[in-house]
Design a protein around this motif. Structure first.
Motif, mmCIF file in Angstrom:
data_model
loop_
_atom_site.group_PDB
_atom_site.id
_atom_site.type_symbol
_atom_site.label_atom_id
_atom_site.label_comp_id
_atom_site.label_asym_id
_atom_site.label_seq_id
_atom_site.Cartn_x
_atom_site.Cartn_y
_atom_site.Cartn_z
ATOM 1 N N VAL A 101 0.845 -1.188 0.000
ATOM 2 C CA VAL A 101 0.000 0.000 0.000
ATOM 3 C C VAL A 101 0.887 1.247 0.000
ATOM 4 N N GLN A 102 0.558 2.178 -0.877
ATOM 5 C CA GLN A 102 1.269 3.457 -0.924
ATOM 6 C C GLN A 102 0.268 4.592 -0.848
ATOM 7 N N LEU A 103 0.638 5.651 -0.133
ATOM 8 C CA LEU A 103 -0.261 6.776 0.081
ATOM 9 C C LEU A 103 0.497 8.081 -0.122
ATOM 10 N N VAL A 104 -0.157 9.045 -0.774
ATOM 11 C CA VAL A 104 0.440 10.359 -1.009
ATOM 12 C C VAL A 104 -0.606 11.426 -0.721
ATOM 13 N N GLU A 105 -0.314 12.280 0.271
ATOM 14 C CA GLU A 105 -1.242 13.350 0.639
ATOM 15 C C GLU A 105 -0.959 14.633 -0.127
ATOM 16 N N SER A 106 -1.978 15.471 -0.192
ATOM 17 C CA SER A 106 -1.836 16.817 -0.725
ATOM 18 C C SER A 106 -2.948 17.681 -0.154
ATOM 19 N N GLY A 107 -2.805 18.996 -0.290
ATOM 20 C CA GLY A 107 -3.885 19.901 0.084
ATOM 21 C C GLY A 107 -3.674 20.696 1.350
ATOM 22 N N GLY A 108 -2.584 20.479 2.046
ATOM 23 C CA GLY A 108 -2.335 21.266 3.246
ATOM 24 C C GLY A 108 -2.023 22.714 2.901
ATOM 25 N N GLY A 109 -1.923 23.539 3.927
ATOM 26 C CA GLY A 109 -1.605 24.931 3.705
ATOM 27 C C GLY A 109 -1.832 25.748 4.958
ATOM 28 N N SER A 110 -1.812 27.063 4.779
ATOM 29 C CA SER A 110 -2.019 27.990 5.890
ATOM 30 C C SER A 110 -3.318 28.751 5.684
ATOM 31 N N VAL A 111 -4.130 28.773 6.720
ATOM 32 C CA VAL A 111 -5.407 29.489 6.662
ATOM 33 C C VAL A 111 -5.635 30.216 7.978
ATOM 34 N N GLN A 112 -6.547 31.154 7.948
ATOM 35 C CA GLN A 112 -6.944 31.824 9.179
ATOM 36 C C GLN A 112 -8.039 31.027 9.867
ATOM 37 N N ALA A 113 -8.167 31.242 11.160
ATOM 38 C CA ALA A 113 -9.214 30.580 11.926
ATOM 39 C C ALA A 113 -10.563 30.836 11.268
ATOM 40 N N THR A 164 -0.637 0.467 12.110
ATOM 41 C CA THR A 164 -0.416 0.279 10.682
ATOM 42 C C THR A 164 0.986 0.714 10.284
ATOM 43 N N LYS A 165 1.502 0.096 9.256
ATOM 44 C CA LYS A 165 2.810 0.495 8.741
ATOM 45 C C LYS A 165 2.681 1.247 7.423
ATOM 46 N N PHE A 166 1.418 1.497 7.017
ATOM 47 C CA PHE A 166 1.175 2.149 5.735
ATOM 48 C C PHE A 166 0.756 3.609 5.964
ATOM 49 N N TRP A 167 1.711 4.499 5.748
ATOM 50 C CA TRP A 167 1.509 5.923 5.985
ATOM 51 C C TRP A 167 1.918 6.744 4.777
ATOM 52 N N GLY A 168 1.268 7.890 4.620
ATOM 53 C CA GLY A 168 1.739 8.867 3.668
ATOM 54 C C GLY A 168 2.858 9.689 4.292
ATOM 55 N N GLN A 169 3.366 10.627 3.517
ATOM 56 C CA GLN A 169 4.498 11.425 3.986
ATOM 57 C C GLN A 169 4.068 12.615 4.834
ATOM 58 N N GLY A 170 2.780 12.937 4.811
ATOM 59 C CA GLY A 170 2.259 14.022 5.632
ATOM 60 C C GLY A 170 2.102 15.317 4.867
ATOM 61 N N THR A 171 1.146 16.120 5.293
ATOM 62 C CA THR A 171 0.950 17.450 4.729
ATOM 63 C C THR A 171 0.639 18.405 5.878
#
Length: 118
Positions: free
Chosen positions: A2-14, A105-112
């Protein structure tokens, strides 16, 4: 494998919103989103199984929505009304059982990274 790739993070205001996406390859029964803030332990944010059963941390209920599109091998996390305490590195993960997902689990993405300013 299993391979996972995240996207979509960023900086936002409250009060703002973000959508995280995760491309998942390989067979999985359950998938989830986790987060870890600096100096804190990893927290389960939400998880979903093949029957679309979902579960959320109390801290995000009513604000976050986990969803999946299995045909597209995609996992999503829609985050609304974001708060500064939501600031963390967000990871998607997957496994063949819910127990394995939540306990080791040992199946993780790299994080965002998600950063919410007040």
């Amino acid at each position: 494998q299993v391979q996972l790739v995240e996207s979509g993070g960023g900086s936002v205001q409250a009060g703002g919103s973000l959508r995280l996406s995760c491309v998942v390859s390989g067979y999985t029964y359950t998938m989830g989103w986790f987060r870890q803030a600096p100096g804190k332990g990893r927290e389960t944010v939400a998880h979903i199984d093949t029957l679309d059963f979902t579960s959320y941390a109390d801290s995000v209920k009513g604000r976050f929505t986990i969803s999946q599109h299995r045909a597209k091998n995609m996992l999503y996390l829609d985050m609304n009304n974001l708060k500064p305490e939501d600031t963390a590195m967000y990871y998607c993960a997957a496994d063949t059982t819910c127990t394995r997902l939540l306990l080791g689990t040992k199946f993780w993405g790299q994080g965002t990274q998600v950063t919410v300013s007040s």
